[in-house]
Design a protein around this motif. Structure first.
Motif, PDB file in Angstrom:
ATOM      1  N   ASN A 104       0.852  -1.173   0.000  1.00 25.96           N
ATOM      2  CA  ASN A 104       0.000   0.000   0.000  1.00 25.96           C
ATOM      3  C   ASN A 104       0.891   1.227   0.000  1.00 25.96           C
ATOM      4  O   ASN A 104       1.748   1.386   0.868  1.00 25.96           O
ATOM      5  CB  ASN A 104      -0.896  -0.027   1.246  1.00 25.96           C
ATOM      6  N   ASP A 162      -9.028   4.607   5.585  1.00 30.32           N
ATOM      7  CA  ASP A 162      -8.964   4.116   4.220  1.00 30.32           C
ATOM      8  C   ASP A 162      -8.258   5.154   3.368  1.00 30.32           C
ATOM      9  O   ASP A 162      -7.724   6.140   3.877  1.00 30.32           O
ATOM     10  CB  ASP A 162     -10.365   3.802   3.677  1.00 30.32           C
ATOM     11  N   ARG A 163      -8.255   4.959   2.037  1.00 31.14           N
ATOM     12  CA  ARG A 163      -7.475   5.857   1.187  1.00 31.14           C
ATOM     13  C   ARG A 163      -8.046   7.260   1.146  1.00 31.14           C
ATOM     14  O   ARG A 163      -7.336   8.229   0.890  1.00 31.14           O
ATOM     15  CB  ARG A 163      -7.372   5.288  -0.223  1.00 31.14           C
ATOM     16  N   ARG A 223      -5.801  -5.752   2.980  1.00 35.82           N
ATOM     17  CA  ARG A 223      -6.011  -4.305   2.983  1.00 35.82           C
ATOM     18  C   ARG A 223      -6.281  -3.941   4.433  1.00 35.82           C
ATOM     19  O   ARG A 223      -7.338  -4.255   4.972  1.00 35.82           O
ATOM     20  CB  ARG A 223      -7.187  -3.907   2.088  1.00 35.82           C
ATOM     21  N   HIS A 249     -11.046  -3.816   7.356  1.00 33.19           N
ATOM     22  CA  HIS A 249      -9.645  -4.212   7.287  1.00 33.19           C
ATOM     23  C   HIS A 249      -9.511  -5.713   7.486  1.00 33.19           C
ATOM     24  O   HIS A 249      -9.972  -6.264   8.502  1.00 33.19           O
ATOM     25  CB  HIS A 249      -8.833  -3.472   8.342  1.00 33.19           C
ATOM     26  N   THR A 292      -7.003  -1.446  -7.185  1.00 35.79           N
ATOM     27  CA  THR A 292      -6.115  -1.820  -6.082  1.00 35.79           C
ATOM     28  C   THR A 292      -5.069  -0.754  -5.782  1.00 35.79           C
ATOM     29  O   THR A 292      -4.207  -0.963  -4.932  1.00 35.79           O
ATOM     30  CB  THR A 292      -5.397  -3.139  -6.404  1.00 35.79           C
ATOM     31  N   VAL A 351      -0.060  -5.547   0.358  1.00 37.67           N
ATOM     32  CA  VAL A 351      -1.330  -5.724  -0.328  1.00 37.67           C
ATOM     33  C   VAL A 351      -1.415  -7.145  -0.875  1.00 37.67           C
ATOM     34  O   VAL A 351      -2.441  -7.796  -0.800  1.00 37.67           O
ATOM     35  CB  VAL A 351      -1.486  -4.701  -1.469  1.00 37.67           C
TER      36      VAL A 351
END
Length: 1006
Positions: free
Chosen positions: A94, A254-255, A195, A177, A816, A101
Motif C-alpha cells: 500500500n 482508508d485511502r 487491505r 480491514h 487496487t 497488499v
C-alpha cells in the motif's frame, strides 16, 4: 478509463535548478527541489486532418536524402505476441502506509524461515498468526495476536486453506480491514493478500464525547427521514429483519481518510430498496462519509423461448420495476448492438423488459447459453468465469458487419458477440467454443496464428464438444453442422498431419481454422477410449497448469496432454497411454518441445540516453559524472502528449522527433544539425525501424490508424487501420487510438498499446488498454497482453534489445491503487515485477506513478520514469537486471530529472570503401546489377594462388553470407549473392586474399 492516455503529464511552471544537482554513482543528490508543477491529463487537439499519400511520399523522399536505410540484423528473431495473466505479483505494498497488499514467492519463503518451529497439531489459524508475527517490519503490527481476530476459514477443492483475519485495536474493529493467509494442501503458507492499516498510534479510544444516540439522530436527520417513513410495515421488517437504525463504534482508516479516527458506523433504511451507511466522527459529530449500499439490480428469475423454440429459465435483474438481462451470480451482461457495428461511437443497450417477458429469442439464447457454459466450467473445473475470478462478461447480440448481419460469433478479448447471419447464440457448442477462447486467453495465451492459433481453435472445439456432448460443432445452426471432430474430412479439414497445410499469415492467420482439426481429433480419439469427463479434465489441466506457452506447437500439445494425464492418473495409467496413442494416430509424434528464441548480440559502442525534460530534448551519457555529461541536441520544444515523440537510429547517428507544433524533425547527433522533415503539423507518435527503412507514425486525430512510410521506396507508403483482434477472423472496430509504438528487431512488426472502448447504456463502457503486435506486410494484428482481474491495465510496451521474447511495460490498477513496471517473458508467460508504488490521485482521476520503461542496449538494466511527489517532478530511475532480463538486482538508482527515456549506442565503427583498383594480390570489382533485387553478381580477380574468402556483412558487421571460403587458383571469378529473405538496405562485401582485404558496398532494393 477516460478517453485520454492514462500516463500523467506534468507541466512545469518554473525552471529546475539543474546546475545544482551533483552526481555520485548515478545517484542524484538533490540540492534545490523543483517547484510550481501542475498536473495535466489533457490531450492537445492539434490538426485533425489525416495526412494524404503525397505527404507520406514526401516524407519518404526527404528522409531518404538524409539517412541511409540499412539492415540491422541479418538473422530474424522470432517475435512472441500473446499473453494471458499467469498469476499475482511477488510483493506489492500500500503506497500510503507500506503495509502488504499482496505477497507470494520469495517474500513468503523468507518470512516462513523467520516463523520458528511449528508444534505438530497446531491449528492453521494459529500458524497463520505466527506467520503474521514473523516480520513486524513487514506487517507493521505491534501485536498480531491481540489485533487480529479469526473472521473466516475456507478449504478449496485442491486442499488449500484460506484463513481470513479482521483487524481490531483495543477491541474496536478497523472498518473493512482484513488479512488473508493462504496455505497449500500440505499446510505451508504460500501467499497473503490484505487491505489494512499499521497499528494505530496515539489513538484514544476511551474518549467518546459524541454518543450512539446522537450519531443515529444525525444520520436520520441527514437522510430527511420523517416519523411516518420510519414506521415500516411488517412485511419489510420480516424481509430484512429490520428494527430501525443501528450503530457500532469502529475505527475508520482508508485511502480517502488515511488517518485512523474513531467513528460511529450507522446503518439505516429509508425504504425497502435502500440501505445507507453513515460514518460519524465520535468526537465532534461530523459526517465523515455516507453512501447507499443497496445493489443497483435486484436478482430475479425469468423464462422465455430461445431461437430453437425451447423454453429457458435464466437470471435477470430488477431495477425500479424494469428488468434487465443481467445475471449477477455469473456477472453476465447481455447487450443489444441494435444492428450496428461495434465501435467506440455507437452505444449498445442492455436488453430489458418492462414486465419480465422476453420475446427476443436470440437474447434468450445468448444469455442462457453463456450461463450454461459458465456453469459447466464452475461445476466441472471449479473455474469461476472465463478469468477464474468472475470477471464481468459483456455479451453483444444483433451485431452487424459492413451493414449486413454477420455470419459469425466471436470472442473479442473482453466481450462475446453474436451476428444474426445464423442463430449462433442458440448453438451451445458455438458459445462454448468462443468462451473457451477466453479461458485460453486467461491461462496460456496461445497466439492466434500458425500452429499455436490452430491449437487455440482445436482446444476450443474439443472443450465445446465436452459442454455439448456430441462430436459435431454447430449442428443446431440453420445451416447445420460446420465441423465434425470425429470425421473432420467430412468438411474438408485434415484428420492427420498428412493433410497439414502450411499457409502464410495473410491466409487464415496461417491456417488456424484448417489445421485445428488435427489436435481436436486427437482429443476425440482420447475420449473414445477413456471417456469425455476424463479427457475434459486432461484438457483443462493443460490450460490451468499452463503446460502450453503462447508460441506452442502441436508437439507441445502432445507433451502437455501427457503431463496433465500423468498428474491426474499416473505415468503408467491407461489414460496416459490413450493420450499418446491418439496423438500418434493423427501424426503428432514424440519430439523435442518448442524452443525459445535465442539472444542476438547487443550493439557495441558508447551508451547514451535521450530523454525529455521540460518539453526539451536532452542527451546524456549512461553514467553521469557532472552536468557537462548532458547535452541539448535541439532547442526546439518537443510535443509532450505522446508516449513516443522521439525515435533514434540503431547506429546512434541521428534521431527524429515530433515538435510542439506536431512537425517531424531530424537531428544529426554528430553535428546537432537540425532539419525539418515535414511541417504538416499532424504527427503524434513516431518510430523508426531498426534498419532505417520504415517509419511508423500516428496523428493528432487520435484515431485508429497508423501511417507507414517506406524510406527506401516512396511508392510503398500506406495507412493501416487498427482493429480489436478477435477470434474467427471477426475484427471489430473498437480501437480509439494507439499511443506507444515500437518495431521488433527485424522490422516486420509494430508493437503498440491501444485504447479500446464500446459504449453501453448502463454507464460502464467496455473500455481497456491492451498491448498488440501488427504484422506490417499482412496487416494481421495479434494481442500481446490483455487486461486481467482487478481492473489491471497495461501499456507503454517496449522490447528487450537482444530478444523479442521479452518486453517491459506499465501495469496498473485503479481498483487496487497499484502502479507497476513489469517484465514479461512472452514465451513462458512469466511476469516479473520490477518496481511498484501507488497511483497518482488528482481531481482529474488516477494515473500510474511509474511508466515508460526501456531496456538498456545490453538488457542489463531498465530505465523508467517515476513521479516524485516531494520534488513534484518526474525522475528517471535505473534498475539493474539479472541475466534472465526479468529479475531485478538491488535498488533503483536515480539517473536525472526527466521522462520518456530512449537508449542509444553511438560511435559505431566506420567502414571505409576502398578504391576499385587495388594492388596485387587481387582486385574486387563492383557488383552487377547494383542496386539489385534479389540476386547480384560479384566479380573479383586473384593474382596469386592462395586462401580466399568472400563474405557479405550488414552495416553492423554481422555476417550475412559466406560466398567463397577456401583455396583458389589465380584468375578472374564471379560469385552470386541472393538477398532473398533480407531487408532492403546497404550491405558490404569483403574479399580476403591471405592477409589482404578489400571492401565494397552494394544496395538491395525490394
Amino acid at each position: 478509463m477516460k478517453n485520454v492516455k492514462y500516463s500523467l503529464r506534468i507541466l512545469t511552471g518554473v525552471l529546475f535548478f539543474l546546475a545544482a544537482a551533483s552526481f555520485i554513482n548515478t545517484t542524484i543528490s538533490w540540492s534545490i527541489p523543483p517547484a510550481g508543477l501542475l498536473p495535466s491529463a489533457q490531450v492537445t487537439a492539434g490538426n485533425h486532418n489525416r495526412p494524404d499519400q503525397s505527404t507520406l511520399m514526401s516524407i519518404s523522399l526527404r528522409l531518404k536524402s538524409i539517412i541511409n536505410p540499412a539492415s540491422r540484423h541479418a538473422k530474424t528473431v522470432p517475435s512472441a505476441v500473446s499473453l494471458a495473466q499467469s498469476g499475482g505479483m511477488p510483493y506489492y505494498r500500500n503506497e500510503s502506509d507500506g503495509t502488504p497488499v499482496f505477497m507470494t514467492g520469495d517474500t513468503v519463503t523468507a518470512l516462513k524461515k523467520s516463523m520458528g518451529k511449528i508444534v505438530p497439531g497446531t491449528a492453521l489459524s494459529d500458524i497463520a498468526l505466527q506467520f503474521l508475527s514473523s516480520g513486524s517490519d513487514v506487517f507493521k503490527l505491534d501485536n498480531p495476536q491481540d489485533e487480529l481476530r479469526l473472521g473466516s476459514e475456507t478449504v478449496s477443492q485442491d486442499g488449500s486453506h484460506h484463513i481470513g483475519f479482521d483487524q481490531y485495536y483495543q477491541g474496536i474493529p478497523l472498518w473493512g480491514h482484513r488479512l488473508v493467509v493462504h496455505f497449500d494442501k500440505d499446510g505451508e503458507p504460500y501467499a497473503l493478500n490484505a487491505r489494512y492499516s499499521p497499528t494505530p498510534q496515539n489513538l484514544d479510544t476511551s474518549n467518546v464525547p459524541y454518543d450512539m444516540k446522537s450519531a443515529v439522530d444525525k444520520a436520520t436527520a441527514d437522510l430527511s427521514l420523517t416519523t411516518s417513513k420510519q414506521e415500516l410495515d411488517d412485511i419489510f421488517r420480516s424481509l430484512y429483519s429490520y428494527d430501525g437504525p443501528t450503530a457500532e463504534l469502529v475505527i475508520l482508516s482508508d485511502r480517502e481518510n488515511p488517518d485512523p479516527r474513531l467513528v460511529w458506523h450507522v446503518t439505516i433504511r429509508p425504504n425497502m430498496k435502500d440501505m445507507w451507511y453513515y460514518f460519524i466522527d465520535a468526537r465532534n459529530g461530523d459526517i465523515v462519509e455516507k453512501y447507499n449500499t443497496a445493489v443497483s439490480y435486484a436478482a430475479d428469475q425469468a423464462s422465455g423461448k430461445d431461437a430453437l423454440g425451447v423454453n429457458r429459465n435464466f437470471n435477470v435483474s430488477n431495477d425500479s420495476g424494469v428488468y434487465y438481462m443481467i445475471d449477477t451470480d455469473a456477472n453476465i451482461y447481455t447487450y443489444d448492438a441494435q444492428g450496428k457495428v461495434l465501435n467506440s461511437k455507437h452505444s449498445a443497450v442492455l436488453v430489458s423488459s418492462p414486465n419480465n417477458t422476453w420475446p427476443d429469442s436470440i437474447a434468450v439464447s445468448a444469455h442462457s447459453n453463456v450461463w450454461a457454459v459458465y456453469e459447466y466450467y464452475l461445476e466441472k473445473h471449479n473455474r469461476k468465469g472465463v478469468d477464474g475470478n468472475g470477471i464481468k462478461l459483456p455479451v453483444f447480440i444483433h451485431y452487424t458487419e459492413d451493414g449486413k448481419p454477420m455470419y459469425n460469433a466471436f470472442w473479442g478479448g473482453e466481450f462475446m458477440a453474436f451476428g444474426d447471419g445464423d442463430i449462433f447464440a442458440a448453438a451451445l457448442d458455438v458459445v462454448a467454443h468462443e468462451l473457451t477462447h477466453a479461458v485460453v486467453q486467461y491461462t496460456v495465451g496461445l497466439e492466434y496464428k500458425y500452429q499455436s492459433g490452430a491449437l487455440n481453435e482445436g482446444i476450443a472445439d474439443a472443450m465445446a464438444a465436452m459442454v455439448d456432448p456430441d462430436w459435431e460443432i454447430g449442428e443446431d445452426l440453420k445451416m447445420g453442422a460446420i465441423r465434425d471432430l470425429k470425421n473432420p474430412e467430412r468438411f474438408g479439414l485434415p484428420a492427420t498431419m498428412g493433410g497439414y497445410q502450411s499457409l502464410p499469415l495473410s491466409e487464415d492467420n496461417g491456417g488456424v481454422h484448417i489445421n485445428m482439426s488435427i489436435p481436436s481429433r486427437a482429443c476425440e480419439l482420447t475420449a473414445e477410449v477413456i471417456g469425455r469427463d476424463e479427457t475434459a479434465q486432461i484438457l483443462y489441466g493443460v490450460l490451468n497448469k499452463m503446460y502450453l506457452t503462447p508460441q506452442a506447437q502441436f508437439i507441445d500439445m502432445r507433451l502437455g496432454a501427457i503431463q496433465s494425464a500423468t498428474d491426474l492418473f499416473g505415468a503408467d495409467s491407461p489414460e496416459v497411454a490413450a493420450v499418446a496413442q491418439a496423438f500418434d494416430t493423427v501424426g503428432i509424434l514424440n519430439d523435442q518441445p518448442t524452443k525459445p528464441p535465442a539472444d542476438i548480440p547487443p550493439p557495441t559502442g558508447d551508451t547514451w540516453v535521450a530523454f525529455v525534460l521540460q518539453n526539451q530534448l536532452k542527451l546524456g551519457k549512461s553514467v553521469l559524472a557532472s552536468q557537462s555529461d548532458i547535452y541539448s541536441p535541439s532547442q526546439t520544444t518537443l510535443y509532450d502528449q505522446s508516449s513516443s515523440p522521439v525515435t533514434v537510429s540503431h547506429d546512434g547517428t541521428f534521431l527524429l522527433f515530433v515538435d510542439s507544433s506536431n512537425n517531424i524533425r531530424h537531428v544529426d547527433l554528430a553535428t546537432f544539425k537540425e532539419t525539418v522533415i515535414d511541417s504538416s503539423g499532424v504527427w503524434r507518435s513516431i518510430a523508426l525501424s531498426p534498419d532505417n527503412a520504415h517509419l511508423a507514425l500516428t496523428t493528432t486525430a487520435q484515431d485508429n490508424t497508423v501511417c507507414f512510410i517506406n524510406i527506401v521506396n516512396s511508392q510503398d507508403c500506406k495507412t493501416d487501420t487498427l482493429y480489436t483482434a478477435s477470434t474467427e477472423g471477426a475484427n471489430t472496430n473498437t480501437v480509439v487510438y494507439a499511443d506507444m509504438i515500437e518495431w521488433n528487431h527485424d522490422g516486420t512488426q509494430l508493437l503498440y498499446d491501444a485504447l479500446h472502448s464500446v459504449p453501453v447504456t448502463d454507464g460502464n463502457p467496455v473500455e481497456f488498454w491492451d498491448v498488440n503486435l501488427l504484422d506490417v506486410d499482412s496487416g494481421v494484428i495479434t494481442r500481446v497482453k490483455t487486461p486481467t482481474e482487478s481492473g489491471i491495465q497495461v501499456g507503454n510496451p517496449s522490447f528487450a534489445e537482444t530478444n523479442d521474447r521479452y518486453i517491459v511495460c506499465d501495469m496498473f490498477s485503479e481498483d487496487t491503487n497499484v502502479s507497476m513496471i513489469v517484465a514479461i517473458d512472452l514465451f513462458n508467460l512469466q511476469i516479473s515485477q520490477l518496481s511498484n508504488t501507488g497511483m497518482i490521485r488528482t481531481s482529474q482521476g488516477s494515473y500510474p506513478n511509474l511508466g515508460h520503461p526501456r531496456y538498456s542496449p545490453d538488457d542489463t538494466s531498465v530505465m523508467f520514469q517515476h513521479y516524485d511527489s516531494f520534488y513534484r517532478a518526474y525522475v528517471l530511475e535505473q534498475l539493474s537486471l539479472d541475466t534472465d532480463k526479468m529479475t531485478p538486482i538491488g535498488n533503483t538508482q536515480a539517473y536525472y530529472y526527466g521522462e520518456l527515456p530512449v537508449w542509444l549506442v553511438r560511435n559505431q565503427p566506420t567502414v571505409v570503401e576502398e578504391e576499385n583498383e587495388l594492388p596485387s594480390p587481387g582486385i574486387l570489382l563492383q557488383n552487377t546489377p547494383n542496386p539489385f533485387n534479389p540476386v547480384t553478381t560479384i566479380p573479383y580477380t586473384v593474382s596469386e594462388p592462395g586462401l580466399v574468402s568472400l563474405t557479405v556483412y550488414d552495416l553492423l558487421g554481422q555476417n550475412v553470407a559466406t560466398l567463397v571460403n577456401g583455396y583458389s587458383p589465380a584468375g578472374s571469378f564471379t560469385a552470386t549473392f541472393d538477398g532473398r529473405g533480407l531487408a532492403s538496405g546497404i550491405y558490404l562485401y569483403l574479399l580476403k586474399i591471405g592477409d589482404y582485404s578489400m571492401t565494397k558496398k552494394m544496395t538491395l532494393v525490394k
